[in-house]
Design a protein around this motif. Structure first.
Motif, PDB file in Angstrom:
ATOM      1  N   LEU A   6       0.825  -1.198   0.000  1.00 33.92           N
ATOM      2  CA  LEU A   6       0.000   0.000   0.000  1.00 33.92           C
ATOM      3  C   LEU A   6       0.864   1.255   0.000  1.00 33.92           C
ATOM      4  CD1 LEU A   6      -2.767  -0.990   2.590  1.00 33.92           C
ATOM      5  CD2 LEU A   6      -3.145  -0.496   0.178  1.00 33.92           C
ATOM      6  N   LEU A   7       1.899   1.259   0.830  1.00 30.26           N
ATOM      7  CA  LEU A   7       2.810   2.404   0.890  1.00 30.26           C
ATOM      8  C   LEU A   7       3.455   2.653  -0.462  1.00 30.26           C
ATOM      9  CD1 LEU A   7       5.364   3.534   3.463  1.00 30.26           C
ATOM     10  CD2 LEU A   7       6.292   2.620   1.349  1.00 30.26           C
ATOM     11  N   ALA A   8       4.033   1.596  -1.061  1.00 28.33           N
ATOM     12  CA  ALA A   8       4.739   1.759  -2.333  1.00 28.33           C
ATOM     13  C   ALA A   8       3.769   2.152  -3.444  1.00 28.33           C
ATOM     14  CB  ALA A   8       5.471   0.462  -2.691  1.00 28.33           C
ATOM     15  N   PHE A   9       2.573   1.580  -3.446  1.00 34.01           N
ATOM     16  CA  PHE A   9       1.595   1.856  -4.486  1.00 34.01           C
ATOM     17  C   PHE A   9       1.143   3.315  -4.438  1.00 34.01           C
ATOM     18  CE2 PHE A   9      -2.346   1.306  -6.876  1.00 34.01           C
ATOM     19  CZ  PHE A   9      -1.994   0.354  -7.808  1.00 34.01           C
ATOM     20  N   MET A  35      -4.054  -5.087 -10.897  1.00 33.86           N
ATOM     21  CA  MET A  35      -2.598  -4.988 -10.889  1.00 33.86           C
ATOM     22  C   MET A  35      -1.964  -6.288 -10.395  1.00 33.86           C
ATOM     23  SD  MET A  35      -0.981  -2.149 -11.810  1.00 33.86           S
ATOM     24  CE  MET A  35      -1.305  -0.432 -12.190  1.00 33.86           C
ATOM     25  N   ASN A  36      -2.512  -6.822  -9.311  1.00 30.42           N
ATOM     26  CA  ASN A  36      -1.961  -8.056  -8.760  1.00 30.42           C
ATOM     27  C   ASN A  36      -2.074  -9.217  -9.745  1.00 30.42           C
ATOM     28  OD1 ASN A  36      -0.756  -7.625  -6.258  1.00 30.42           O
ATOM     29  ND2 ASN A  36      -2.706  -7.613  -5.177  1.00 30.42           N
ATOM     30  N   LYS A  37      -3.199  -9.304 -10.452  1.00 24.21           N
ATOM     31  CA  LYS A  37      -3.378 -10.383 -11.419  1.00 24.21           C
ATOM     32  C   LYS A  37      -2.418 -10.237 -12.596  1.00 24.21           C
ATOM     33  CE  LYS A  37      -8.196 -11.242 -10.186  1.00 24.21           C
ATOM     34  NZ  LYS A  37      -9.625 -11.089 -10.575  1.00 24.21           N
ATOM     35  N   VAL A  38      -2.205  -9.003 -13.031  1.00 26.60           N
ATOM     36  CA  VAL A  38      -1.257  -8.769 -14.122  1.00 26.60           C
ATOM     37  C   VAL A  38       0.158  -9.154 -13.678  1.00 26.60           C
ATOM     38  CG1 VAL A  38      -0.159  -6.982 -15.518  1.00 26.60           C
ATOM     39  CG2 VAL A  38      -2.642  -7.017 -15.270  1.00 26.60           C
ATOM     40  N   LEU A  39       0.533  -8.781 -12.463  1.00 25.15           N
ATOM     41  CA  LEU A  39       1.850  -9.147 -11.936  1.00 25.15           C
ATOM     42  C   LEU A  39       2.010 -10.659 -11.867  1.00 25.15           C
ATOM     43  CD1 LEU A  39       2.226  -6.532  -9.059  1.00 25.15           C
ATOM     44  CD2 LEU A  39       3.783  -6.787 -10.992  1.00 25.15           C
ATOM     45  N   THR A  92       1.090   2.528 -16.131  1.00 25.82           N
ATOM     46  CA  THR A  92       0.822   1.180 -15.625  1.00 25.82           C
ATOM     47  C   THR A  92       2.123   0.479 -15.255  1.00 25.82           C
ATOM     48  OG1 THR A  92      -1.137   1.070 -17.061  1.00 25.82           O
ATOM     49  CG2 THR A  92      -0.327  -0.996 -16.146  1.00 25.82           C
ATOM     50  N   GLU A  93       3.136   0.598 -16.117  1.00 26.86           N
ATOM     51  CA  GLU A  93       4.429  -0.036 -15.840  1.00 26.86           C
ATOM     52  C   GLU A  93       5.048   0.496 -14.555  1.00 26.86           C
ATOM     53  OE1 GLU A  93       8.791  -0.694 -17.948  1.00 26.86           O
ATOM     54  OE2 GLU A  93       7.666   1.130 -18.338  1.00 26.86           O
ATOM     55  N   MET A  94       4.957   1.800 -14.331  1.00 27.71           N
ATOM     56  CA  MET A  94       5.561   2.378 -13.134  1.00 27.71           C
ATOM     57  C   MET A  94       4.922   1.820 -11.864  1.00 27.71           C
ATOM     58  SD  MET A  94       8.060   4.330 -13.901  1.00 27.71           S
ATOM     59  CE  MET A  94       8.770   5.145 -15.335  1.00 27.71           C
ATOM     60  N   PHE A  95       3.611   1.558 -11.921  1.00 28.62           N
ATOM     61  CA  PHE A  95       2.965   0.939 -10.769  1.00 28.62           C
ATOM     62  C   PHE A  95       3.488  -0.473 -10.550  1.00 28.62           C
ATOM     63  CE2 PHE A  95      -0.287   4.279 -11.226  1.00 28.62           C
ATOM     64  CZ  PHE A  95      -0.424   4.632  -9.888  1.00 28.62           C
ATOM     65  N   THR A 155       8.638  -4.392  -6.459  1.00 35.22           N
ATOM     66  CA  THR A 155      10.043  -4.599  -6.098  1.00 35.22           C
ATOM     67  C   THR A 155      10.401  -3.909  -4.783  1.00 35.22           C
ATOM     68  OG1 THR A 155      10.679  -2.712  -7.475  1.00 35.22           O
ATOM     69  CG2 THR A 155      10.757  -4.887  -8.490  1.00 35.22           C
ATOM     70  N   THR A 156       9.878  -2.703  -4.577  1.00 39.86           N
ATOM     71  CA  THR A 156      10.201  -1.969  -3.358  1.00 39.86           C
ATOM     72  C   THR A 156       9.627  -2.652  -2.127  1.00 39.86           C
ATOM     73  OG1 THR A 156      10.253   0.113  -4.596  1.00 39.86           O
ATOM     74  CG2 THR A 156      10.005   0.266  -2.206  1.00 39.86           C
ATOM     75  N   SER A 157       8.362  -3.049  -2.190  1.00 41.62           N
ATOM     76  CA  SER A 157       7.711  -3.622  -1.015  1.00 41.62           C
ATOM     77  C   SER A 157       8.327  -4.953  -0.615  1.00 41.62           C
ATOM     78  CB  SER A 157       6.211  -3.774  -1.249  1.00 41.62           C
ATOM     79  OG  SER A 157       5.930  -4.618  -2.345  1.00 41.62           O
ATOM     80  N   ILE A 158       8.682  -5.797  -1.593  1.00 40.24           N
ATOM     81  CA  ILE A 158       9.252  -7.094  -1.196  1.00 40.24           C
ATOM     82  C   ILE A 158      10.673  -6.937  -0.663  1.00 40.24           C
ATOM     83  CG2 ILE A 158       7.821  -8.372  -2.830  1.00 40.24           C
ATOM     84  CD1 ILE A 158      10.407  -8.875  -4.423  1.00 40.24           C
ATOM     85  N   SER A 159      11.411  -5.937  -1.147  1.00 37.59           N
ATOM     86  CA  SER A 159      12.756  -5.704  -0.613  1.00 37.59           C
ATOM     87  C   SER A 159      12.681  -5.296   0.857  1.00 37.59           C
ATOM     88  CB  SER A 159      13.481  -4.621  -1.416  1.00 37.59           C
ATOM     89  OG  SER A 159      13.719  -5.040  -2.744  1.00 37.59           O
ATOM     90  N   ILE A 160      11.705  -4.460   1.199  1.00 46.87           N
ATOM     91  CA  ILE A 160      11.541  -4.038   2.589  1.00 46.87           C
ATOM     92  C   ILE A 160      11.134  -5.230   3.460  1.00 46.87           C
ATOM     93  CG2 ILE A 160      10.261  -2.537   4.159  1.00 46.87           C
ATOM     94  CD1 ILE A 160       9.856  -0.660   1.688  1.00 46.87           C
TER      95      ILE A 160
END
Length: 511
Positions: free
Chosen positions: A185-188, A215-219, A307-310, A316-321
């Motif tokens: 949520l923070l990164a988004f 977004m999650n389904k596309v990822l 869309t790509e920037m989201f 990548t940012t949220s999972i690194s944290i």
């Protein structure tokens, strides 16, 4: 992540097996000297040998075949680079011929790959997007101007964490929260504000849920192996149905983001302009110089870029944290050292700010160690050779897929003492950085295709990790010990924790 062929229609494979054998028999032979690699099987090559975590399998093959290995994934020739010296050779001497992308079939829906920065072919349009991102969007000046924005979104995250924990206790639970949800949520919302000057998600707002879910389904689809990528002769029939699903979900996502663009265009026509330019303004106002790339960026491509920037900025940012915080919880003495540094530099009467980071070498070391052990993209993004190239004495043909195993390089005992241990101290007396110049640490890649968002990720990961340590005390739950926190991985588009962190927060700062 399954590399097994569970989602393939067996009848379709049977029908086309004969055709595939004929085509493969008639195709030109792979001539010239190639790197060593494991022997594969007919049609599928090494595809079925990769397992659920191909970066780990490739890393193990290094012991037998050396730092550069050759694979045949279906009919796709693939080279894997797995040590710092070989990566240095690639990025320093062969970056240009290897600067193209190998694009998954699902990302060709709506010509998505042709409008993105990450997956676009190397050329004029890519150079324009790169220049806009690096000179207009992610320069230090603009990053500095949006510091307070990141602080505000960070404080929203803190509030949501406490509210959800209280709600869980009110329902008779322990008060545990799934940390990864709040990090996403923070990164988004951070990307939403930088791109569109608005929060797109609220922890309690059902209206924004569709955008989030799409977004999650596309990822998920972008990170799922697709047999059509490895047996391209099957692309037209989409045997796993993945491109159809991507077209559906990507279409819904882009329809929603298109509303934001239309709203901005209507405001601009009415003479209503943003007080401060965001990236959407930059894209709308772009005018080419007639030398490189388009004169203007189309509305469709603006939609794709947003869309790509989201995708790139949130995941990548949220999972690194999350990985970094999991390692801190696994190592109480490391957590204690970081908190002591925070209390010494910042104190407990104000929240940590971005400007404090330069005075916290241990925090910086924790982030580096996290990215060494847990790069968000373990194989980076696949490159594609644009011409026949001689690399380290090997003849690499045009059209070869190239992976760089950043995950394996981060675990190379030739570069790192005790490579599997989480030891931030190793960076305290080291000048190694992750900006693409030190090839033993390349979580963001290097060369022309280095991740353009790493300056933003650098700020957000440091600030958020420091906030989690400073603002809360954490309980792992009844009977849970630090060593019970696992390192199991789940590979999709990125390398996530297989088992997300569920932990109990308690407010620490009285501000």
């Amino acid at each position: 992540m399954e590399w097994a062929l569970t989602s393939i229609n067996p009848l379709a494979i049977s029908i086309f097996a004969g055709l595939l054998l004929l085509v493969l028999f008639l195709r030109p032979k792979n001539s010239g000297k190639k790197p060593p690699g494991p022997k594969g099987v007919p049609i599928f090559g090494n595809l079925l040998q990769l397992g659920d975590l191909p970066h780990e399998t490739m890393h193990k093959w290094k012991q037998t075949y050396g730092p550069v290995i050759w694979l045949k994934l279906g009919s796709v020739y693939t080279m894997v680079v797995q040590d710092a010296a070989s990566a240095s050779e690639l990025f320093k001497k062969h970056d240009l011929p290897f600067a193209d992308r190998k694009v998954p079939d699902v990302l060709t829906a709506y010509d998505f790959n042709q409008g993105t920065l990450g997956m676009n072919q190397f050329g004029g349009h890519w150079r324009v997007l790169r220049r806009l991102c690096s000179m207009e969007f992610l320069v230090n000046k603009r990053m500095n101007e949006t510091t307070e924005l990141r602080h505000r979104i960070r404080e929203n995250m803190e509030r949501w964490i406490l509210e959800e924990s209280a709600a869980a206790r009110a329902q008779g639970g322990t008060g545990a929260i799934q940390l990864s949800r709040f990090l996403f949520l923070l990164a988004f919302n951070l990307v939403g504000n930088l791109m569109l000057s608005r929060d797109l998600l609220d922890a309690k707002d059902p209206e924004s849920r569709e955008f989030f879910d799409c977004m999650n389904k596309v990822l998920e689809l972008a990170g799922t192996p697709n047999i059509a990528d490895y047996l391209p002769y099957l692309k037209w029939m989409d045997p796993a149905g993945m491109k159809r699903n991507m077209t559906k979900n990507l279409g819904r996502t882009m329809k929603i983001s298109s509303k934001f663009i239309q709203e901005r265009l209507n405001n601009r026509k009415a003479g209503k302009f943003q007080e401060k330019k965001d990236f959407l303004d930059v894209l709308l106002e772009y005018e080419g110089d007639g030398k490189d790339g388009p004169d203007r960026i189309t509305e469709k491509n603006i939609n794709i870029i947003i869309t790509e920037m989201f995708f790139a900025g949130s995941e990548t940012t949220s999972i690194s944290i999350e990985w970094g915080f999991a390692e801190l919880l696994r190592s109480p003495h490391t957590f204690k050292k970081l908190r002591e540094e925070l209390d010494r530099v910042v104190g407990v009467n104000r929240r940590v700010e971005e400007k404090d980071v330069e005075n916290m070498p241990y925090l910086q070391a924790v982030v580096k160690e996290t990215l060494r052990l847990h790069p968000a993209l373990p194989l980076l993004l696949p490159r594609n050779t644009m011409e026949n190239t001689n690399y380290l004495g090997y003849d690499i043909p045009k059209g070869t897929q190239v992976f760089v195993n950043a995950w394996g390089i981060g675990r190379d005992p030739k570069c790192w003492e005790d490579p599997l241990a989480f030891k931030p101290e190793r960076f305290l007396q080291s000048n190694v950085e992750y900006k693409g110049q030190h090839f033993e640490l390349i979580p963001f890649g290097s060369g022309r295709r280095i991740c353009v968002g790493f300056p933003l990720a650098h700020r957000v990961v440091h600030l958020t990790l420091a906030t989690l340590v400073q603002s809360f005390d954490w309980d792992l739950g009844p009977g849970v010990k630090p060593e019970d926190i696992d390192r199991e991985e789940r590979l999709g588009l990125t390398l996530r924790k297989k088992n997300p962190l569920f932990i109990i927060p308690k407010k620490r700062l009285n501000i």
